[in-house]
Design an enzyme around this catalytic site. Structure first.
Site, PDB file in Angstrom:
ATOM      1  N   ASP B 421       0.867  -1.118   0.110  1.00 15.49           N
ATOM      2  CA  ASP B 421       0.012  -0.042  -0.035  1.00 15.49           C
ATOM      3  C   ASP B 421       0.902   1.153   0.038  1.00 15.49           C
ATOM      4  OD1 ASP B 421      -2.417   1.514   0.408  1.00 15.49           O
ATOM      5  OD2 ASP B 421      -1.784   1.754   2.709  1.00 15.49           O
ATOM      6  N   THR B 423      -0.048   4.903   1.079  1.00 14.85           N
ATOM      7  CA  THR B 423      -0.541   5.704   2.231  1.00 14.85           C
ATOM      8  C   THR B 423      -0.426   5.001   3.609  1.00 14.85           C
ATOM      9  OG1 THR B 423      -1.704   6.807   0.759  1.00 14.85           O
ATOM     10  CG2 THR B 423      -1.923   7.551   3.075  1.00 14.85           C
ATOM     11  N   LYS B 988      -6.873  -4.666  -5.294  1.00 13.71           N
ATOM     12  CA  LYS B 988      -5.795  -4.989  -4.675  1.00 13.71           C
ATOM     13  C   LYS B 988      -5.672  -6.457  -4.353  1.00 13.71           C
ATOM     14  CE  LYS B 988      -4.965  -0.702  -2.336  1.00 13.71           C
ATOM     15  NZ  LYS B 988      -4.771  -0.254  -0.933  1.00 13.71           N
TER      16      LYS B 988
END
Lengths: 328, 1328
Positions: B421, B423, B988
């Site tokens: 990921d 952030t 994802k």
């Protein structure tokens, strides 16, 4: 409000400590063990330790091998006490069903086991409703040839001198004194074995194995004990008699012609077996066997050679590339 | 009943999955005449037939005292190996085939079963204890008999009971909120135990109960609640409450208090239990520990099967041999042939069958019984050491790495793909306000940037964060200090011990109040902008009483003012001050009434006559609407204005609030903002720096304090919360100065820009602002800043009324409420007027670029999957060295399925052909190819060795299609790194799944937020970052790390070690057992294949378990084939794990061959040494056992790279144990151990020099080949690792490695500069 406070205390239990600063951290201990920094030795990685090891092995093994080899070869001289063995080949004393076929309690003189031997002895457990003593296949197949050794005086005079063979001292001390015991009692051995019968292959009952010596009769007969210690491999020898040295000046068995008298009872032809009689002395490392000596010399030499070869390779590698000398 | 009349539209009801809950206090409808004083038992019995009476007892134990043995054994026999071993042990009870004493043969398997059973029992007992503790918590339940609330245990609560909860109490069951001490019918709960989020959530009393004047009386509750069957969806609850008069009201998740949460800031609440015990959402969500099977274990199981096959082969061989042997000797009546007990002899075939079975028993050691147990022990120890690693300890957050899955440590050493990921994972997720643009003018905040740079230098010292307000607590009044205690310490610590297992909150929640560091709080305002704000403020302070105070401001200043108002109020930030509980105090007078009183008293009401009058007709309109909409008795949920309080928004703070709230926070006091997302907090802090401070937020009003203007109180009409589809949030407020209804919207620029007022000729100025802002937005994105647009809309009263009507309809709709609300929000957020945009910096975490470089060198392919916009993502990727300016970036933005397919083909062609073309040629070719087809949507520039792929969410959706996924994967495989932007959580996880299943690669997913959970769960190894966004990712993960940078050490050092240790241990296990069995097998050639064993059965059975097990465990736990610093220095060593170098089929078979060789040596040296001697079977077998032990230890010695004192101790202990046990065993009984009867054997051997001689030569000879081989290969591999040229280290795919590098060199080093620009231009090209 007070109630609220109580409720909180009730649940929280501990004092309301400040959340920051004073509380103990979760930092792991910085110890060598926990951080996997224990001092370590890396023995088998570097050329510096491996190559000397090869040489050391070589240097140690070769002398040992020579020593053993010499010792083993010296056994030939019939000096000191001479051991008389009988050898059998192709006799599978290590067969699974054969090995099991005995009753140690019976052999230990246990009365109930004497009259009611273990099931393991089947089918040599009972004969005509009488318990067999000693029961089982091992006992049943006991070697029963008799060997007698005579010294021929000389070519012209065929007088035979019987060489005295010692019957005792051929079994392990613990076997004779701990594992094997006759049934307890003060009456004669025959009385003690009275309700039993001899193994089917036996010509005489167990209490007549050595009628001359009470201490070598019955279960504690040493020939019997030796036989009961089952051989590891199908080709084996077993100690039969001892020829004790009488005089320090003379060899135990002087050079000359000997005459061996065999009372033939034991059939080996049926299973392609062979019988042998071996006379041997023993050294500190047992009977004659050149193998170990040769093995030590061979392995020692190989190791030495490998050491040299690796040294050369290592040397070459190192020369071609200096960075190989890494410390990890 | 009225229910029947209802149309059954809704899904949850149509499917009949409903539950009906009635008050337990009522007599059941069927038995109206039942006795009033019925005992509790009777009551339960009665209710049992009427409604579902689940009690609240928690039972997580698996066993009871009675069921433990059968159930545990049953479970253990699910493991095939256990069945196998028990089968073999039982086989021993058949006399014809038994090899060992039957009881003895059972010993090892019983031992293993007992150890496992004991472990299970212990675990179950601790579960029982924690259950017991939780079940015996107390709470107040309304008793029918005593007509009041009495203390009961949690476990005695039933569905339908009325529970009264006080502040800071933990909610015992899922409870429908019926009454609250809060005058607005609100209740705050903290859900940290459920999801780790510490910001308070607001819950609302069920509509129709909130306006009760007197205290709620459970006895009068006669309504029936109809709701969903228990389910595990924490974010959803639907149902309705049906009153006696047939009226119905919807129930939503805002009405439900979930078990495990904590009541905050509310003195007392009462509710009815809807779900209890295991039906509660908290427990339904608690799925227990994860079980994953590691890659290595799968491979090992395969090899175990090989061993089984080998075992069968050996046994078969032996059986045939025995049959032939029997045939040979049987007829001859050999003396050593033992007939059957009846005297008949066995037929060779029968004998062969018996022999086969016996051989299986004798050779059972080949299947390592202790392997599984040993592996588990080793893994637990490995986990312990990983947890203890001080290098993985994060000083700042006082947290260390946590292993949550115990059985996949070695997978860490085999990872090939990392899915990260962005952030919060690569970045800090600590948002710092960096720049902004208002009304088309950019304020660069240079001072801010400089200050940030300073912070970065002096990082660690400055990050000491004052947590909570405990230090400043001293000076305040006792009344409030109690409340602060409640808030700041709360009952969290209690929950940590009590219900950790049940509620799954494994981490200490006290660390998850966003620890805002000074960077976020201290913002140096841009002087120009500050001046403008001050100007506005001063001006408005003067002109506030004029009719249109804002009209006098220039459009720019007006925008500035609105911009900051929007920053301040368009969020869900709640204000707390260290000295002030975050709560609307429940003073004697309810605030609403007191507001009204204040208004009456205050002279300032008179000073605002226009507002008062102007709003009157509107208010009537509103109330009319409402009456239309609802029954008259219902007041609005979200605090819409009612006539009594509508004037609230006009009251000026100075006069109406001051007297009643003497403790009102002064501007100089430090305020704390609790935000749901760090972005919001950053913006509020930014606004505060410009003296526009958020000082108070209630559910229906927000107060902002300005230096001159004083406190402005905005009436908060609606909050349309953020969702990931709209990508924006809005607030609807009534402006206190203009009395206008304003909508402030804050959202992603891509979305907000499309919602602005349409272009027209007159709005020339607006258009200019808009394009300028867009340019600045692009600039921000290029700097890697997160951009947000702020916009405003002024609603006319009519527009608002119109919208309100539909909105109220949506809100009160029972069925598809969410969707209607969504539609309603979309209707409101149009025709916006752009105010400005902000750039928030999300700093990269420390060490991220270095870590990524290292991981790259280790041969890991890193994919970044982010929800962020493409430009931001690309720039972050450059910043963290994921993308390199020297390398080519393929950007894949397709508008349709076909376009995507064509693009993929193009890219594939391009990537494949690059080897044969010179770079220049390729470049032109690609550009032409792309531009001819999709110039706007796809760009590609060639600049470096291996390309990187950037793909956006929409294209990703197309590429993940069944038809295209292979192509996509093939392309992605060629790329050095892949960046997926704008991807949804589902995408994802789909990407991870795809790579995992199609490429058969080991995948690791790392993330920190709820949106990464699905990805983390899908990957082979899931890593959660215990960062800023709650605990959901951590809860789903296998490993939790405090920072991204710890991944490097976790993988490269611990992963490598764990894999190498375990692989070597498993190989060693196989070796050891094969070698041992080999000894027995060779013996069969000399005992007529009769399955006889020269090794005593005791040694045979306990050898693996006792004598030779400890050293290998020590090595398996502690050995380091390469030290940590070398691993870190040469990350490429990690590749050995990826390529499974240490445990591959070849290694396995090589090991087996070596084992066979060693067993030959260890058998035949004693054989030859004792050939034709009078040695007996066990006096010969015991040295072989000893030789085997020495050989094992020496072998382990060669395999062990680092010898610590523990290894030495273990080895010495093993030898000591063997000889001690042997001596004791051989001296203990003269007749007890048939058939071997080894009395005095060992003692005799110790006096035999040959024993020592063969014990010396045999192990050394056996290991000579391995030793030489190991030395040579070690020597060469280590040299090779050192010599590996640097440019080869990064290249992953060996097949393409050469060509890529050749191309790179041909391209020359000079071209990197212009190519960077090209890449960037490419990005923008696709946007505009």
């Amino acid at each position: 409000m007070a109630m609220n406070y109580n409720a909180k205390d009730e649940v929280d239990g501990g004092p309301p400590g400040a959340p920051g600063g004073t509380t103990k951290t979760r930092r792991p201990d910085n110890t060598a063990f926990k951080q996997q920094r224990l001092p370590a030795w890396q023995p088998f990685l570097t050329a510096g330790t491996v190559l000397p090891t090869f040489f050391i092995i070589g240097l140690i093994f070769i002398p040992i091998g020579i020593g053993i080899f010499v010792t083993s070869n010296n056994i030939r001289e019939i000096e000191g006490n001479v051991f008389m063995y009988y050898g059998l080949s192709n006799f599978y004393q290590n067969h699974r069903r054969y090995v099991k076929s005995r009753d140690d309690s019976q052999l230990n003189g246990d009365r109930s086991a004497l009259l009611n031997p273990s099931k393991e002895c089947e089918p040599y457990r009972r004969n005509e409703d009488k318990p067999i003593a000693p029961c089982g296949a091992i006992a049943n197949s006991m070697f029963n040839d008799t060997l007698e050794l005579f010294l021929v005086a000389n070519e012209s005079d065929p007088t035979l001198t019987l060489i005295p063979l010692k019957r005792k001292g051929i079994a392990w001390w613990t076997d004779k004194n701990v594992k094997f015991r006759n049934p307890p009692g003060t009456e004669s051995l025959k009385e003690r074995f009275k309700d039993t019968t001899n193994p089917v292959n036996w010509l005489k009952p167990v209490y007549e194995l050595d009628p001359e010596d009470e201490d070598n009769n019955g279960f504690i007969n040493e020939d019997f004990i030796v036989w009961m210690r089952t051989a590891a491999l199908p080709t084996f020898r077993k100690l039969y008699r001892l020829i004790e040295r009488k005089n320090d000046l003379h060899p135990t068995l002087p050079a000359g012609r000997y005459y061996l008298n065999i009372t033939y009872n034991y059939p080996v032809h049926s299973f392609d077996g062979r019988k042998r009689m071996i006379l041997s002395t023993v050294s500190w490392m047992g009977g004659k066997n050149p193998f170990l000596g040769i093995a030590y010399i061979t392995i020692g030499s190989i190791s030495f050679l490998l050491g040299v070869v690796l040294l050369v390779i290592n040397h070459k590698y190192r020369n071609s590339n200096n960075t190989a000398d890494i410390t990890i | 009943p009225p229910r029947r009349k209802q149309p059954r539209r809704a899904g949850w009801r149509a499917r009949g999955r409903t539950r009906t809950v009635r008050s337990n206090l009522l007599p059941p409808p069927s038995a109206e005449d039942s006795v009033a004083g019925a005992t509790k038992g009777e009551r339960l019995q009665r209710l049992g037939c009427v409604q579902h009476v689940a009690d609240n007892r928690l039972k997580t134990t698996k066993y009871t005292l009675l069921s433990f043995l059968p159930k545990n054994l049953f479970e253990q026999f699910h493991r095939l190996a256990n069945v196998y071993f028990v089968f073999i042990a039982l086989l021993n009870f058949v006399p014809a085939v038994n090899a060992f004493q039957p009881g003895l043969a059972l010993a090892p398997v019983l031992f293993i079963l007992a150890v496992t059973a004991f472990k299970d029992l212990w675990e179950d007992y601790s579960r029982y204890r924690s259950d017991h503790e939780i079940n015996h918590l107390g709470c107040l339940v309304f008793s029918r008999e005593e007509k009041k609330y009495v203390n009961r245990f949690w476990k005695e609560i039933h569905v339908g009971d009325f529970v009264r909860l006080r502040c800071n109490e933990i909610i015992p069951a899922d409870i429908l909120l019926l009454s609250s001490s809060d005058p607005d019918g609100l209740c705050h709960i903290e859900t940290a135990n459920l999801d780790g989020e510490t910001n308070l959530k607001r819950r609302q009393v069920v509509r129709g109960f909130s306006e009760l004047v007197s205290e709620f009386n459970p006895l009068t509750f006669t309504s029936v609640i109809e709701c969903e069957k228990p389910n595990n969806d924490l974010t959803r609850f639907r149902g309705c409450i049906i009153h006696d008069n047939g009226k119905k009201a919807g129930l939503y998740k805002e009405n439900l208090l979930l078990r495990g949460c904590t009541i905050r800031n509310t003195e007392a609440v009462v509710g009815i239990v809807i779900y209890a015990g295991h039906e509660t959402k908290a427990l339904l969500n608690n799925s227990g520990p994860r079980y994953k099977r590691s890659q290595l274990e799968r491979q090992m199981n395969c090899d175990v099967l090989w061993c089984v096959l080998l075992l069968v082969c050996m046994s078969l061989f032996s059986a045939v041999g025995h049959g032939l042997w029997m045939q040979r000797y049987q007829d001859k009546k050999a003396l050593f042939d033992v007939p059957e007990s009846d005297g008949s002899s066995l037929s060779p075939v029968t004998a062969a069958v018996y022999s086969f079975l016996t051989m299986i028993i004798v050779l059972q050691v080949l299947i390592p019984i202790s392997l599984y147990v040993s592996i588990e022990i080793v893994k637990v120890c490995q986990v312990y050491f990983i947890n203890q690693d001080i290098e993985l300890y994060d000083e700042e957050t006082d947290s260390q790495l946590q292993c949550r899955a115990l059985n996949i440590t070695e997978d860490l050493g085999q990872i090939q793909y990392i899915f990260s990921d962005k952030t919060g994972t690569l970045t800090e997720n600590k948002m710092v306000f960096r720049r902004c643009t208002v009304s088309g003018i950019e304020y660069s905040h240079d001072a801010n940037a400089q200050r940030l740079a300073r912070y970065q230098e002096a990082d660690s010292e400055e990050e000491e964060v004052p947590r909570g307000g405990s230090s400043q607590r001293g000076s305040i009044g006792s009344h409030q200090s109690i409340r602060i205690l409640h808030r700041s310490q709360s009952t969290k610590s209690y929950w940590r011990t009590g219900s950790r297992k049940t509620l799954g909150s494994l981490l200490d929640p006290t660390h998850h109040v966003y620890p805002f560091s000074p960077q976020e709080k201290d913002i140096t305002p841009d002087p120009k902008l500050l001046e403008k704000v001050n100007e506005c403020d001063k001006y408005l302070a003067i002109s506030r009483h004029q009719e249109h105070p804002l009209a006098q401001l220039s459009p720019e200043l007006s925008d500035v003012f609105d911009f900051f108002i929007a920053l301040t109020i368009c969020n869900t930030v709640v204000v707390t001050s260290p000295d002030q509980p975050r709560q609307k105090a429940s003073h004697g007078v309810p605030p609403r009434a007191h507001d009204a009183l204040a208004l009456l008293r205050s002279p300032s009401v008179v000073s605002l006559p226009e507002g008062e009058h102007g709003s009157l007709p509107f208010r009537e309109l509103l109330s009319g609407l409402r009456k239309m909409q609802q029954g008259a008795s219902h007041r609005e949920r979200l605090g819409q204005p009612t006539p009594a309080i509508a004037s609230n928004g006009y009251s000026s703070p100075a006069d109406s609030w001051e007297p009643e709230y003497p403790q009102e926070p002064q501007p100089k006091q430090e305020l704390r903002f609790e935000a749901e997302s760090p972005d919001e907090a950053a913006l509020v802090y930014a606004a505060k720096a410009y003296n526009c401070a958020l000082v108070d937020r209630l559910h229906d009003q927000v107060s902002v304090e300005l230096p001159h203007l004083g406190r402005l109180t905005f009436e908060l009409l609606h909050t349309l919360g953020f969702d990931s589809i709209r990508k924006r949030m809005s607030v609807v407020i009534r402006h206190p100065l203009t009395d206008e209804i304003n909508v402030y919207t804050k959202g992603a620029d891509s979305v907000v820009m499309d919602l602005l007022l349409p272009y027209d000729a007159r709005g020339q100025h607006q258009n200019k602002i808009r394009s300028k802002t867009q340019n600045y937005l692009n600039l921000y994105a290029m700097e890697g800043l997160r951009t947000l647009c702020i916009a405003k809309r002024v609603l006319s009263k009519e527009e608002y009324a119109c919208w309100l009507q539909s909105h109220l309809e949506a809100e009160s709709s029972v069925d598809n409420r969410e969707e209607l609300l969504f539609q309603s929000a979309i209707r409101l957020e149009t025709n916006l007027h752009l105010l400005g945009a902000t750039g928030i910096e999300d700093r990269l975490q420390d060490g991220v670029p270095e870590t990524i470089t290292k991981l790259r060198q280790a041969g890991l392919q890193i994919w970044v999957l982010t929800g962020d916009k493409q430009e931001t993502a690309i720039n972050i990727a450059y910043a963290c060295k994921l993308l390199d300016h020297d390398e080519e970036v393929i950007t894949l933005n397709a508008e349709s399925q076909e376009a995507c397919a064509a693009l993929l083909d193009q890219c594939l062609h391009h990537v494949q052909s690059r080897g044969s073309y010179t770079p220049e040629k390729t470049e032109s070719c690609v550009n032409v190819g792309f531009s001819s087809l999709y110039l706007a949507s796809a760009t590609s520039t060639v600049s470096g060795p291996s390309p990187s792929l950037v793909i956006d969410g929409r294209s990703l959706a197309y590429a993940l299609d069944k038809n295209l996924e292979d192509k996509f994967l093939f392309l992605a495989k060629q790329c050095r790194s892949v960046l997926c932007c704008r991807s949804t959580p589902l995408q994802k996880s789909m990407v991870v799944k795809l790579v995992r299943s199609k490429l058969k690669a080991m995948t690791l997913a790392i993330g920190d937020g709820a949106n990464d959970v699905s990805m983390i769960q899908v990957a082979d190894v899931g890593v959660g970052i215990s960062g800023q966004e709650g605990m959901q990712a951590v809860m789903a993960s296998d490993f939790a790390v405090p920072r991204f940078r710890y991944l490097e050490r976790l993988l490269i050092v611990h992963g490598h070690w764990c894999y190498s240790r375990l692989a070597n241990m498993v190989l060693y296990f196989f070796y050891k057992n094969t070698m041992f069995v080999g000894l027995l097998f060779w013996f069969q050639f000399y005992c007529g294949f009769s399955a006889s064993a020269m090794i005593d059965q005791w040694y045979l059975i306990f050898f693996n378990l006792l004598f030779s097990s400890l050293p290998q465990l020590v090595t398996g736990v502690l050995d380091k084939n390469v030290p940590a610093h070398v691993l870190l220095l040469k990350p490429q060593l990690y590749k050995s794990g990826q390529n499974r170098e240490e445990y591959r089929p070849r290694a396995f078979w090589l090991n087996m061959v070596d084992a066979a060789f060693q067993s030959l040596i260890c058998f035949f040296i004693p054989y030859l040494a004792y050939y034709d001697s009078d040695v007996d079977m066990f006096t010969w077998g015991t040295p072989i056992t000893a030789i085997a032990l020495f050989t094992f230890l020496l072998h382990l010695g060669i395999e062990t790279k680092t010898w610590t004192w523990l290894n030495w101790t273990a080895c010495v202990f093993s030898i000591f144990l063997f000889f001690t046990v042997a001596l004791i065993y051989n001296a203990s009984c003269a007749t007890c151990y048939p058939p071997s009867n080894p009395y005095w054997t060992m003692q005799a051997l110790l006096g035999d020099p040959v024993f020592y001689l063969i014990c010396l030569i045999a192990p050394i000879t056996a290991l000579l080949p391995r030793w030489v081989l190991e030395f040579v290969s070690d020597f060469s591999t280590h040299t090779a690792a050192i010599l590996l040229p640097k440019d080869q280290q990064g290249a992953q795919h060996s097949g393409h490695k050469c060509t890529i590098e050749r191309g790179h060199r041909a391209g020359g080093p000079g071209g990197s500069g212009p190519r960077v620009l090209q890449t960037r231009r490419g990005c923008f090209g696709s946007m505009s």
